[in-house]
Scaffold this motif. Sequence first.
Motif, PDB file in Angstrom:
ATOM      1  N   SER A 257       0.823  -1.269  -0.050  1.00 43.11           N
ATOM      2  CA  SER A 257       0.228   0.120   0.019  1.00 43.11           C
ATOM      3  C   SER A 257       0.617   1.259  -0.009  1.00 43.11           C
ATOM      4  CB  SER A 257      -0.827  -0.122   1.227  1.00 43.11           C
ATOM      5  OG  SER A 257      -0.083   0.009   2.448  1.00 43.11           O
ATOM      6  N   ASN A 258       2.027   1.136   0.474  1.00 47.72           N
ATOM      7  CA  ASN A 258       3.005   2.146   0.299  1.00 47.72           C
ATOM      8  C   ASN A 258       3.674   2.263  -1.048  1.00 47.72           C
ATOM      9  OD1 ASN A 258       2.408   2.952   2.877  1.00 47.72           O
ATOM     10  ND2 ASN A 258       4.250   1.368   3.831  1.00 47.72           N
ATOM     11  N   GLY A 259       3.134   2.046  -1.965  1.00 51.44           N
ATOM     12  CA  GLY A 259       3.674   2.029  -3.605  1.00 51.44           C
ATOM     13  C   GLY A 259       4.078   3.400  -3.950  1.00 51.44           C
ATOM     14  N   ASN A 260       3.177   4.513  -3.633  1.00 47.10           N
ATOM     15  CA  ASN A 260       3.585   5.842  -4.022  1.00 47.10           C
ATOM     16  C   ASN A 260       4.944   6.419  -3.215  1.00 47.10           C
ATOM     17  OD1 ASN A 260       1.323   6.088  -5.616  1.00 47.10           O
ATOM     18  ND2 ASN A 260       0.152   6.941  -4.299  1.00 47.10           N
ATOM     19  N   VAL A 261       5.262   5.795  -1.983  1.00 48.51           N
ATOM     20  CA  VAL A 261       6.185   6.192  -1.326  1.00 48.51           C
ATOM     21  C   VAL A 261       7.370   5.464  -2.046  1.00 48.51           C
ATOM     22  CG1 VAL A 261       7.664   5.757   0.874  1.00 48.51           C
ATOM     23  CG2 VAL A 261       5.169   6.477   0.941  1.00 48.51           C
ATOM     24  N   TYR A 262       7.497   4.136  -2.519  1.00 52.20           N
ATOM     25  CA  TYR A 262       8.357   3.840  -3.336  1.00 52.20           C
ATOM     26  C   TYR A 262       8.795   4.177  -4.537  1.00 52.20           C
ATOM     27  CZ  TYR A 262       8.367   0.144   0.520  1.00 52.20           C
ATOM     28  OH  TYR A 262       8.310  -0.459   1.760  1.00 52.20           O
ATOM     29  N   ARG A 263       7.818   4.713  -5.101  1.00 53.31           N
ATOM     30  CA  ARG A 263       7.788   5.183  -6.843  1.00 53.31           C
ATOM     31  C   ARG A 263       8.632   6.650  -6.485  1.00 53.31           C
ATOM     32  NH1 ARG A 263       3.414   2.524  -7.663  1.00 53.31           N
ATOM     33  NH2 ARG A 263       1.942   4.008  -6.899  1.00 53.31           N
ATOM     34  N   GLY A 264       7.919   7.282  -5.453  1.00 51.96           N
ATOM     35  CA  GLY A 264       8.624   8.682  -4.970  1.00 51.96           C
ATOM     36  C   GLY A 264       9.956   8.668  -4.709  1.00 51.96           C
ATOM     37  N   PHE A 265      10.473   7.446  -3.912  1.00 50.42           N
ATOM     38  CA  PHE A 265      11.917   7.427  -3.562  1.00 50.42           C
ATOM     39  C   PHE A 265      12.599   7.018  -4.868  1.00 50.42           C
ATOM     40  CE2 PHE A 265      15.242   4.458  -2.423  1.00 50.42           C
ATOM     41  CZ  PHE A 265      16.017   5.245  -1.454  1.00 50.42           C
ATOM     42  N   THR A 266      12.228   6.134  -5.447  1.00 58.48           N
ATOM     43  CA  THR A 266      13.100   5.778  -6.733  1.00 58.48           C
ATOM     44  C   THR A 266      13.362   7.030  -7.523  1.00 58.48           C
ATOM     45  OG1 THR A 266      12.165   3.784  -6.681  1.00 58.48           O
ATOM     46  CG2 THR A 266      12.917   4.393  -8.698  1.00 58.48           C
ATOM     47  N   PHE A 267      12.360   8.094  -7.861  1.00 56.81           N
ATOM     48  CA  PHE A 267      12.867   9.039  -8.624  1.00 56.81           C
ATOM     49  C   PHE A 267      13.610  10.009  -8.006  1.00 56.81           C
ATOM     50  CE2 PHE A 267       8.849   7.595 -10.926  1.00 56.81           C
ATOM     51  CZ  PHE A 267       9.418   7.725 -12.234  1.00 56.81           C
ATOM     52  N   ILE A 268      13.504  10.159  -6.644  1.00 51.34           N
ATOM     53  CA  ILE A 268      14.551  11.074  -5.874  1.00 51.34           C
ATOM     54  C   ILE A 268      15.681  10.389  -5.890  1.00 51.34           C
ATOM     55  CG2 ILE A 268      15.008  12.130  -3.601  1.00 51.34           C
ATOM     56  CD1 ILE A 268      12.027  12.176  -3.268  1.00 51.34           C
ATOM     57  N   ALA A 269      15.860   9.247  -5.719  1.00 50.78           N
ATOM     58  CA  ALA A 269      17.244   8.394  -5.880  1.00 50.78           C
ATOM     59  C   ALA A 269      17.756   8.566  -7.179  1.00 50.78           C
ATOM     60  CB  ALA A 269      17.043   6.974  -5.301  1.00 50.78           C
ATOM     61  N   ILE A 270      17.074   8.619  -8.158  1.00 49.67           N
ATOM     62  CA  ILE A 270      17.689   8.829  -9.653  1.00 49.67           C
ATOM     63  C   ILE A 270      18.340  10.176  -9.646  1.00 49.67           C
ATOM     64  CG2 ILE A 270      17.083   9.219 -11.955  1.00 49.67           C
ATOM     65  CD1 ILE A 270      15.181   6.680 -11.453  1.00 49.67           C
ATOM     66  N   GLY A 271      17.495  11.279  -9.026  1.00 44.80           N
ATOM     67  CA  GLY A 271      17.889  12.436  -8.934  1.00 44.80           C
ATOM     68  C   GLY A 271      19.143  12.731  -8.226  1.00 44.80           C
ATOM     69  N   GLY A 272      19.412  11.955  -7.194  1.00 42.63           N
ATOM     70  CA  GLY A 272      20.625  11.981  -6.457  1.00 42.63           C
ATOM     71  C   GLY A 272      21.878  11.345  -7.222  1.00 42.63           C
ATOM     72  N   ALA A 273      21.511  10.324  -7.990  1.00 38.91           N
ATOM     73  CA  ALA A 273      22.640   9.610  -9.028  1.00 38.91           C
ATOM     74  C   ALA A 273      22.983  10.558 -10.187  1.00 38.91           C
ATOM     75  CB  ALA A 273      22.071   8.182  -9.509  1.00 38.91           C
ATOM     76  N   LEU A 274      21.854  11.372 -10.489  1.00 39.34           N
ATOM     77  CA  LEU A 274      22.193  12.362 -11.777  1.00 39.34           C
ATOM     78  C   LEU A 274      23.320  13.711 -10.926  1.00 39.34           C
ATOM     79  CD1 LEU A 274      18.815  12.848 -13.486  1.00 39.34           C
ATOM     80  CD2 LEU A 274      20.908  11.499 -14.563  1.00 39.34           C
ATOM     81  N   PHE A 275      22.872  13.901  -9.899  1.00 32.96           N
ATOM     82  CA  PHE A 275      23.649  14.727  -9.287  1.00 32.96           C
ATOM     83  C   PHE A 275      25.225  14.288  -9.140  1.00 32.96           C
ATOM     84  CE2 PHE A 275      25.494  16.118  -5.054  1.00 32.96           C
ATOM     85  CZ  PHE A 275      25.795  17.514  -5.162  1.00 32.96           C
TER      86      PHE A 275
END
Length: 149
Positions: free
Chosen positions: A17-35
Amino acid sequence: SSLCIRPCQPNLAAIMSNGNVYRGFTFIAIGGALFGYVIGITGNVVTTGALVCDPNNMSDMQVGGFWEIGYDLCYELSDLAKGWVSSLNIIAATLSSLICFRYADKLGRKREALVGAVLYFVGATLAAVGPNLFFILLGLSIYGLGIGF
């Protein structure tokens, strides 16, 4: 609902049920990798032949000024200017972190992530398609503001 049912076995329904949390975390983590990628690649941008004129191969490019428009331009930058270009996104990230620190609770995580994503996109696009040194530097600065969020 708790993430564990007795005797503390993971409750799969609660985790899913926390799928949105994981999707949001994934995109934020990709942003960190891009940084991290940008920090590694920015030094290459100011090398000879990329943004800085190569004195041995001036046949294809012409020396441009700060406001001169053209996509086949290179720039004669001093060592100090190269240092500023390399650290421009980090300086902007530091400044936006101070702003974000002040207003993060009012914005909330979702808005904060959206503001950061928009700044990433606008800054990267502007730096990529900017027709002169001003727009390249402006794009790197806006991208840096996104890093700070």
